[in-house]
Design a protein around this motif. Structure first.
Motif, PDB file in Angstrom:
ATOM      1  N   GLN A 280      49.448   8.128 159.673  1.00 13.49           N
ATOM      2  CA  GLN A 280      50.786   8.524 159.234  1.00 13.49           C
ATOM      3  C   GLN A 280      51.211   7.803 157.953  1.00 13.49           C
ATOM      4  N   VAL A 281      50.298   7.798 156.969  1.00 12.45           N
ATOM      5  CA  VAL A 281      50.551   7.180 155.676  1.00 12.45           C
ATOM      6  C   VAL A 281      50.995   8.255 154.692  1.00 12.45           C
ATOM      7  N   PRO A 282      52.148   8.137 154.043  1.00 10.98           N
ATOM      8  CA  PRO A 282      52.510   9.087 152.985  1.00 10.98           C
ATOM      9  C   PRO A 282      51.418   9.112 151.919  1.00 10.98           C
ATOM     10  N   ALA A 283      51.085  10.306 151.445  1.00 14.31           N
ATOM     11  CA  ALA A 283      49.906  10.425 150.587  1.00 14.31           C
ATOM     12  C   ALA A 283      50.151  11.338 149.403  1.00 14.31           C
ATOM     13  N   VAL A 284      49.444  11.039 148.321  1.00 19.70           N
ATOM     14  CA  VAL A 284      49.273  11.956 147.194  1.00 19.70           C
ATOM     15  C   VAL A 284      47.785  12.263 147.140  1.00 19.70           C
ATOM     16  N   TYR A 285      47.426  13.499 147.442  1.00 20.28           N
ATOM     17  CA  TYR A 285      46.024  13.898 147.456  1.00 20.28           C
ATOM     18  C   TYR A 285      45.642  14.511 146.118  1.00 20.28           C
ATOM     19  N   VAL A 286      44.490  14.073 145.609  1.00 19.93           N
ATOM     20  CA  VAL A 286      43.940  14.592 144.352  1.00 19.93           C
ATOM     21  C   VAL A 286      42.554  15.146 144.686  1.00 19.93           C
ATOM     22  N   PRO A 287      42.459  16.427 145.045  1.00 21.18           N
ATOM     23  CA  PRO A 287      41.174  16.963 145.509  1.00 21.18           C
ATOM     24  C   PRO A 287      40.089  16.866 144.449  1.00 21.18           C
ATOM     25  N   LEU A 288      38.871  16.622 144.914  1.00 20.05           N
ATOM     26  CA  LEU A 288      37.715  16.626 144.034  1.00 20.05           C
ATOM     27  C   LEU A 288      37.605  17.997 143.374  1.00 20.05           C
ATOM     28  N   PRO A 289      37.441  18.057 142.060  1.00 21.63           N
ATOM     29  CA  PRO A 289      37.479  19.352 141.367  1.00 21.63           C
ATOM     30  C   PRO A 289      36.184  20.145 141.437  1.00 21.63           C
ATOM     31  N   ILE A 290      35.185  19.634 142.148  1.00 26.50           N
ATOM     32  CA  ILE A 290      33.934  20.370 142.300  1.00 26.50           C
ATOM     33  C   ILE A 290      33.753  20.728 143.769  1.00 26.50           C
ATOM     34  N   GLY A 291      32.740  21.523 144.077  1.00 29.54           N
ATOM     35  CA  GLY A 291      32.514  21.948 145.445  1.00 29.54           C
ATOM     36  C   GLY A 291      33.086  23.339 145.668  1.00 29.54           C
ATOM     37  N   GLY A 293      36.040  24.006 147.144  1.00 27.72           N
ATOM     38  CA  GLY A 293      37.483  23.987 147.349  1.00 27.72           C
ATOM     39  C   GLY A 293      37.917  23.479 148.699  1.00 27.72           C
ATOM     40  N   GLU A 294      36.996  22.882 149.468  1.00 31.59           N
ATOM     41  CA  GLU A 294      37.347  22.451 150.811  1.00 31.59           C
ATOM     42  C   GLU A 294      38.354  21.307 150.823  1.00 31.59           C
ATOM     43  N   GLN A 295      38.337  20.449 149.775  1.00 36.47           N
ATOM     44  CA  GLN A 295      39.262  19.319 149.800  1.00 36.47           C
ATOM     45  C   GLN A 295      40.720  19.780 149.709  1.00 36.47           C
ATOM     46  N   ARG A 296      40.998  20.774 148.898  1.00 34.09           N
ATOM     47  CA  ARG A 296      42.363  21.308 148.829  1.00 34.09           C
ATOM     48  C   ARG A 296      42.784  21.862 150.195  1.00 34.09           C
ATOM     49  N   LEU A 297      41.870  22.543 150.875  1.00 34.90           N
ATOM     50  CA  LEU A 297      42.179  23.098 152.188  1.00 34.90           C
ATOM     51  C   LEU A 297      42.342  21.998 153.231  1.00 34.90           C
ATOM     52  N   ASN A 298      41.554  20.930 153.114  1.00 30.20           N
ATOM     53  CA  ASN A 298      41.700  19.817 154.046  1.00 30.20           C
ATOM     54  C   ASN A 298      43.113  19.246 154.020  1.00 30.20           C
ATOM     55  N   ALA A 299      43.698  19.186 152.840  1.00 29.32           N
ATOM     56  CA  ALA A 299      45.026  18.586 152.686  1.00 29.32           C
ATOM     57  C   ALA A 299      46.158  19.558 152.978  1.00 29.32           C
ATOM     58  N   ALA A 300      45.851  20.840 153.117  1.00 28.05           N
ATOM     59  CA  ALA A 300      46.896  21.872 153.155  1.00 28.05           C
ATOM     60  C   ALA A 300      47.898  21.671 154.283  1.00 28.05           C
ATOM     61  N   ASP A 301      47.438  21.355 155.476  1.00 30.24           N
ATOM     62  CA  ASP A 301      48.361  21.211 156.601  1.00 30.24           C
ATOM     63  C   ASP A 301      49.331  20.047 156.380  1.00 30.24           C
ATOM     64  N   ALA A 302      48.819  18.919 155.890  1.00 32.75           N
ATOM     65  CA  ALA A 302      49.673  17.756 155.656  1.00 32.75           C
ATOM     66  C   ALA A 302      50.690  18.042 154.552  1.00 32.75           C
ATOM     67  N   VAL A 303      50.251  18.738 153.513  1.00 35.23           N
ATOM     68  CA  VAL A 303      51.164  19.091 152.420  1.00 35.23           C
ATOM     69  C   VAL A 303      52.244  20.045 152.928  1.00 35.23           C
TER      70      VAL A 303
END
Length: 395
Positions: A280-291, A293-303
């Motif tokens: 439960q740490v407030p976060a700013v996620y900066v997804p890895l720009p390669i791959g 696109g899974e990192q953006r989706l990983n963060a989607a629920d929290a965002v």
């Protein structure tokens, strides 16, 4: 005697949840035989034996990305590994195959299916990989668990199997937070920003924060910047005159960094997002720009829940740090609201137990129901919360 083959490896993203599942199985059934399937050149070659488990290796057979000689040889090579795994499954009388994705998971799934051995699957990322998409077709929904609620697989959200030190840490306790800060050489009384790009580091994060050192110092913000191996030089130089800007290449035991943080800036790998959300740490996620696109989706629920912000790698600049990160650090009410939003998500904390329960169910065996010692208990169990019976519930 229960015999389980756990297939996965290559990266810590696969190995860490695999070992967490294995640990729960080993605790619940100390007589169980646990075998890990991996490759010789993956991190599992070091981490699995170090964890005390047997490792059996097969050749890595990556799926072809284009039509060439390797693609033409792929079916033959794949069937060769499937045959090798079939032989292993029969020789060891394996009852259940557990897969977490990666190169070795596909042949393990195919071999298990050909022998009628049940398949239990854990998917870490919100966008499943090829291996687990295949495995999901060969398994049953009740034997599939995944980390994020938005994962397009049959099954149930169980969270990420992870170390108890992370899953069960209560960062809301001021004494726990103070102890964590002191263990890292930080001042428990100061607002703390943690920056990490993971074990490999993140150049964009390092550059942007190095340029933001004066602004952070003027605001009285304390920073723990974990640069990644071999990537500290630029940040160390920028922070030389700022005693509250602490630069390290690596932290052994990220639970202390999460606990001390008022805000974290980080990549959005599945393990990181799961750990940050769990704690439960407030976060700013900066997804890895390669791959893919899974990192953006990983963060989607929290965002979407309001527990985190998301910014593209190209947009994470010194201006973004000054205009977004710094004002957020100055706003304790908003940080508290983000932490509460993470809590309200009800992110599952006991995925290792949930996946182990699926293994026993797949084998047609009763869950042993051994009571967990204090070091393995959830904070709810430690507080005597009603209904926490350690039976492998999803939440």
């Amino acid at each position: 005697m229960l015999t389980v083959l756990l297939a996965g490896g290559g990266t810590t993203g696969h190995i860490s949840p695999l070992l967490a599942i294995a640990d729960d199985l080993a605790f619940q059934d100390p007589e169980a035989r646990l075998i890990v399937l991996g490759t010789e050149d993956g991190l599992e070659s070091r981490l699995v034996p170090a964890a005390g488990y047997e490792l059996v290796t097969i050749d890595k057979v990556p799926a072809p990305r284009r039509v060439d000689a390797a693609a033409l040889a792929f079916p033959r090579r794949l069937m060769g590994t499937v045959t090798a795994v079939r032989r292993l499954l029969k020789e060891r009388a394996v009852d259940v195959v557990v897969g977490v994705g990666g190169y070795v998971a596909s042949p393990a799934y195919l071999a298990a299916r050909s022998l009628g051995i049940p398949i239990v699957i854990h998917e870490a990322n919100a966008r499943p990989g090829l291996a687990n998409r295949l495995g999901a077709r060969l398994s049953r929904p009740e034997l599939i668990g995944y980390t994020f609620a938005n994962t397009p697989l049959p099954g149930t959200q169980v969270g990420m199997p992870m170390r108890a030190e992370v899953a069960h840490r209560d960062r809301r306790d001021p004494r726990v937070r103070a102890a964590a800060a002191k263990s890292l050489g930080l001042d428990p009384a100061k607002t703390t920003l943690v920056v990490t790009g993971g074990s490999l580091g993140a150049a964009a994060l390092n550059r942007a924060l190095a340029a933001s050192v004066p602004a952070l110092a003027d605001a009285g913000v304390q920073v723990l910047h974990i640069t990644g191996a071999g990537k500290a030089e630029e940040v160390v130089a920028a922070a030389a005159a700022s005693p509250d800007y602490h630069v390290v290449e690596y932290v052994d035991g990220m639970e202390d960094a999460y606990t001390a943080a008022d805000l974290i800036v980080c990549r959005a790998g599945a393990g990181t997002v799961a750990e940050v959300t769990t704690m439960q740490v407030p976060a700013v996620y900066v997804p890895l720009p390669i791959g893919n696109g899974e990192q953006r989706l990983n963060a989607a629920d929290a965002v979407a829940a309001g527990a985190a912000l998301l910014v593209d790698d190209a947009d994470f600049t010194p201006d973004y740090a000054a205009q977004t990160v710094l004002p957020l650090l100055r706003d304790p009410a908003r940080l508290a609201a983000m932490a509460q939003a993470a809590a309200d998500m009800g992110f599952p904390r006991s995925a290792d137990r949930a996946m182990a329960a699926r293994v026993f169910a797949a084998a047609g065996a009763a869950h042993p129901g051994r009571a967990y010692p204090e070091r393995m208990q959830t904070k709810e169990e430690l507080a005597g919360a009603a209904g926490a019976d350690g039976s492998g519930a999803d939440r």
